[in-house]
Motif scaffolding. Structure first.
Motif, PDB file in Angstrom:
ATOM      1  N   ASN A 282     -37.723 -40.176  38.812  1.00 29.39           N
ATOM      2  CA  ASN A 282     -37.209 -41.439  38.283  1.00 29.39           C
ATOM      3  C   ASN A 282     -36.104 -41.163  37.280  1.00 29.39           C
TER       4      ASN A 282
ATOM      5  N   GLY B  65     -35.963 -42.927  41.637  1.00 29.70           N
ATOM      6  CA  GLY B  65     -36.227 -44.348  41.393  1.00 29.70           C
ATOM      7  C   GLY B  65     -35.821 -44.736  39.986  1.00 29.70           C
ATOM      8  N   GLU B  66     -36.355 -45.880  39.551  1.00 28.06           N
ATOM      9  CA  GLU B  66     -35.939 -46.445  38.270  1.00 28.06           C
ATOM     10  C   GLU B  66     -36.795 -45.923  37.108  1.00 28.06           C
TER      11      GLU B  66
HETATM   12  N1  URA Z   1     -40.526 -48.059  40.800  1.00 24.71           N
HETATM   13  C1  URA Z   1     -39.753 -47.029  40.400  1.00 24.71           C
HETATM   14  O1  URA Z   1     -38.541 -47.123  40.404  1.00 24.71           O
HETATM   15  N2  URA Z   1     -40.354 -45.911  40.041  1.00 24.71           N
HETATM   16  C2  URA Z   1     -41.667 -45.758  40.056  1.00 24.71           C
HETATM   17  O2  URA Z   1     -42.141 -44.685  39.716  1.00 24.71           O
HETATM   18  C3  URA Z   1     -42.445 -46.843  40.482  1.00 24.71           C
HETATM   19  C4  URA Z   1     -41.854 -47.976  40.844  1.00 24.71           C
END
Ligand code: URA
Length: 325
Positions: free
Chosen positions: A197, A157-158
């Motif tokens: 992330n 994720g981000e």
């Molecule tokens: N969004 C993300 O990209 N990472 C997270 O850990 C939580 C929300």
């Protein structure tokens, strides 16, 4: 107010000198600044002379029109490398806390040993890394990935958000709950996958004193580059069969910022990072904003490709998820 404005200007100069070109400003900060302007306009309209506020304006305008006057130097260690930035909590004004200059990305050398020992060492390193610690506010946590060290699928994720920086675990807020459902839809348990992330801290935004950060901003290219070795090290430990990039930031972080103008150009296709296949798909928050079957189906089709590539069994029912409009 004068002191606050001066501190803000100093911080903006420092960021500019460090190469930062955009700064997110919270609605509270904008409202406070607007209130100053309105108060002054009202005072002037009434013919009153507010000496202290006129002094405020003079200093603010002087400073912004002459950015080289009394510049605040970017912190540098001997040898010219930028040193560790001051923690957000130690910046002169919490309202001005945002990205600071980062040192070059760290070289991460994992120790010998089994997966658990290597991951534990990596966790120690990341959670105690001075640059990571310098970028979280007091009481908030640096966040490393979680999950099975034998996972075939690694989701990327981000960055941590409000819930994640409190709990110290990725994807535990609303987007995380949706990600968990998506994983369950694939016939897996969340803990059978690995979830990481691009970033190990929540990108900071200015907050009014004593307030919590509201909203999130995407990480800068520099921030992503700094954290990337930590993600590479997690991949090295887990050795998944493939990665799933969730959203544009994860895609930029893995495949290179600027490679794709829009997520649509990359989504639903296989790419490569660190010798591994990468499926690019939407971030779960894209669905949260508009939870239609049409959008869910788009992500689901990408996840079906992931399941196929991993050799996971796929039922007819799973193939048909979210087809009804
Ligand atoms: N969004 C993300 O990209 N990472 C997270 O850990 C939580 C929300």
């Amino acid at each position: 107010m004068r002191a606050v404005l001066n501190t803000l200007i100093e911080e903006l100069r420092r960021l500019k000198a460090a190469g930062v070109r955009t700064v997110a400003v919270s609605s509270e900060s904008t409202a406070s600044l607007r209130a100053v302007v309105v108060r002054r306009a009202e005072a002037e309209a009434g013919g009153r002379k507010l000496q202290s506020e006129n002094t405020d304006r003079t200093s603010a305008l002087d400073a912004s029109s002459n950015p080289v006057r009394s510049p605040q130097p970017v912190l540098r260690a001997a040898g010219g490398a930028p040193s560790i930035p001051p923690p957000a909590s130690r910046l002169a004004s919490p309202a001005a806390a945002t990205t600071a200059a980062l040192p070059p990305p760290p070289a991460v050398a994992l120790p010998a040993g089994d997966k658990s020992a290597r991951w534990a060492a990596l966790r120690e390193l990341v959670l105690n890394h001075p640059v990571c610690l310098a970028n979280v506010r007091p009481g908030k946590k640096v966040v490393l990935g979680v999950g099975s060290l034998d996972a075939k699928i690694m989701f990327v994720g981000e960055a941590p958000g409000a819930d994640e920086e409190v709990q110290g675990e990725p994807f535990v807020g609303p987007a995380g709950q949706l990600l968990t459902k998506m994983i369950q839809g694939m016939g897996l348990k969340r803990e059978e996958t690995y979830i990481g992330n691009i970033m190990n801290w929540r990108p900071q935004m200015p907050v009014a004193s004593g307030m919590e950060q509201v909203g999130n901003r995407p990480p800068t290219t520099e921030e992503m580059a700094f954290c990337l070795p930590f993600l590479r090290a997690q991949i090295e430990v887990v050795q998944p069969a493939l990665l799933v990039a969730l959203g544009k930031t994860a895609t930029d972080g893995l495949l290179g910022a600027g490679k794709f103008k829009t997520l649509g150009e990359a989504r639903g296709q296989w790419h490569e990072f660190a010798g591994l296949p990468v499926m690019v798909t939407y971030h779960p928050s894209y669905i949260l904003r508009e939870p239609t079957n049409r959008k869910k189906r788009l992500i689901w089709e990408d996840l079906l490709k992931v399941m196929e590539r991993c050799g996971l069994p796929i039922t007819e029912k799973q193939r048909g998820y979210f087809l009804e409009r």
